[in-house]
Write an enzyme that holds these catalytic residues in place. Structure first.
Site, PDB file in Angstrom:
ATOM      1  N   LYS A 233       0.814  -1.216   0.000  1.00  0.00           N
ATOM      2  CA  LYS A 233       0.000   0.000   0.000  1.00  0.00           C
ATOM      3  C   LYS A 233       0.850   1.271   0.000  1.00  0.00           C
ATOM      4  CE  LYS A 233      -4.349  -1.912   1.577  1.00  0.00           C
ATOM      5  NZ  LYS A 233      -5.427  -1.940   2.595  1.00  0.00           N
ATOM      6  N   ARG A 273      -2.935  -9.945   5.425  1.00  0.00           N
ATOM      7  CA  ARG A 273      -3.403 -10.194   4.059  1.00  0.00           C
ATOM      8  C   ARG A 273      -2.344  -9.643   3.107  1.00  0.00           C
ATOM      9  NH1 ARG A 273      -6.354  -7.350   0.160  1.00  0.00           N
ATOM     10  NH2 ARG A 273      -7.773  -8.633  -1.098  1.00  0.00           N
TER      11      ARG A 273
END
Length: 295
Positions: A233, A273
């Site tokens: 991210k 995740r």
């Protein structure tokens, strides 16, 4: 926060484990399988059913505890996908992976997709909207009786960045997640099957993401397992750039993601995740070994 005392709240330091999922002595690793043309780091790589199935089998072979199949990108600015298209992308993949013995979750905000995926063999529903995008989601999960990940969410992808305003991001995310827990359980979802996700990157700026990671201990006080989705991210890319690595594209952030996985696991996360399963699996094993002498 809720005034209802959970088992985890009564036993500080424990990590609750939702019913219906594995319980190893380490943080779980969920492998990301985006069956989409437009996801931020791997969109289009596994858009065809056969490619996606092969990738899911590969993630399982690498040690993924769960393979998370998603048919709609939730990156900032992403456009919504019709339910029929999401069903066509995901259900054949879920069905084949489940038939092969892979533990599969479905990454969706839509109740019809969740229901179809569970019928096809998915054992968990991962909803980045925490049930806010589709009012039928909570009743569908209650009826299915499967574990459910509720993510902190304020707005759809196309406008999420406009809602990244906080005075105390940890306290506000905790309060908003607690409110979601109350509403979801009031609609029949078994609290023993709930997992919470602080929603890194969803209506969050870089500084919010790092503050939430540092505040995982506070979020654990809600009494539910925590899933952390940090993989590749923007806040990781920003930290690498500030550290002198320059502009690192999403696909080059896996080693840094593994470092974040270790931090999350050491802080008591139930699951991370990630795109790169092997690196984060090693990372959470190291976190477990680090914690073992003090347990």
């Amino acid at each position: 926060m809720s005034t209802t005392e959970s088992p985890a709240a009564r036993r500080p330091g424990t990590c609750p484990r939702p019913e219906g999922l594995p319980r190893p002595d380490r943080c779980l690793v969920m492998g990301i399988l985006n069956v989409t043309p437009d996801s931020f780091s791997d969109g289009g790589l596994y858009a065809r059913t056969r490619q996606a199935i092969d990738r899911g089998l590969e993630l399982a072979a690498q040690g993924a505890d769960i393979v998370d199949v998603g048919g709609e990108s939730t990156r900032p600015g992403a456009r919504p996908v019709a339910v029929a298209e999401e069903l066509a992308r995901t259900v054949p993949v879920v069905s084949e992976l489940a038939r092969a013995g892979v533990r599969v979750s479905i990454d969706t905000m839509h109740a019809p997709v969740a229901r179809a995926a569970v019928e096809a063999g998915a054992c968990l529903v991962n909803d980045v909207s925490g049930g806010l995008a589709d009012p039928d989601m909570a009743p569908a999960i209650a009826a299915a009786g499967v574990p459910y990940v509720a993510t902190h969410w304020r707005a759809p992808s196309r406008e999420m960045d406009r809602h990244a305003e906080y005075r105390d991001v940890v306290a506000e995310v905790a309060a908003e997640l607690d409110a979601r827990v109350r509403q979801l359980t009031a609609q029949g979802i078994d609290p023993a099957r709930l997992v919470l996700d602080p929603g890194l990157g969803f209506s969050k700026r870089t500084e919010h993401d790092w503050t939430l990671l540092a505040g995982l201990g506070t979020l654990r006080q809600l009494g539910f397992p925590l899933l952390v989705g940090a993989s590749r991210k923007r806040f990781i890319g920003a930290a690498l750039a500030n550290g002198g690595a320059g502009d690192v594209p999403p696909g080059g952030r896996d080693q840094a993601t593994a470092a974040v996985s270790a931090l999350a696991a050491a802080a008591g996360a139930f699951c991370v995740r990630v795109h790169d399963v092997r690196a984060s699996l090693d990372a959470v094993r190291m976190a477990a070994a680090y914690a073992a002498p003090r347990s």
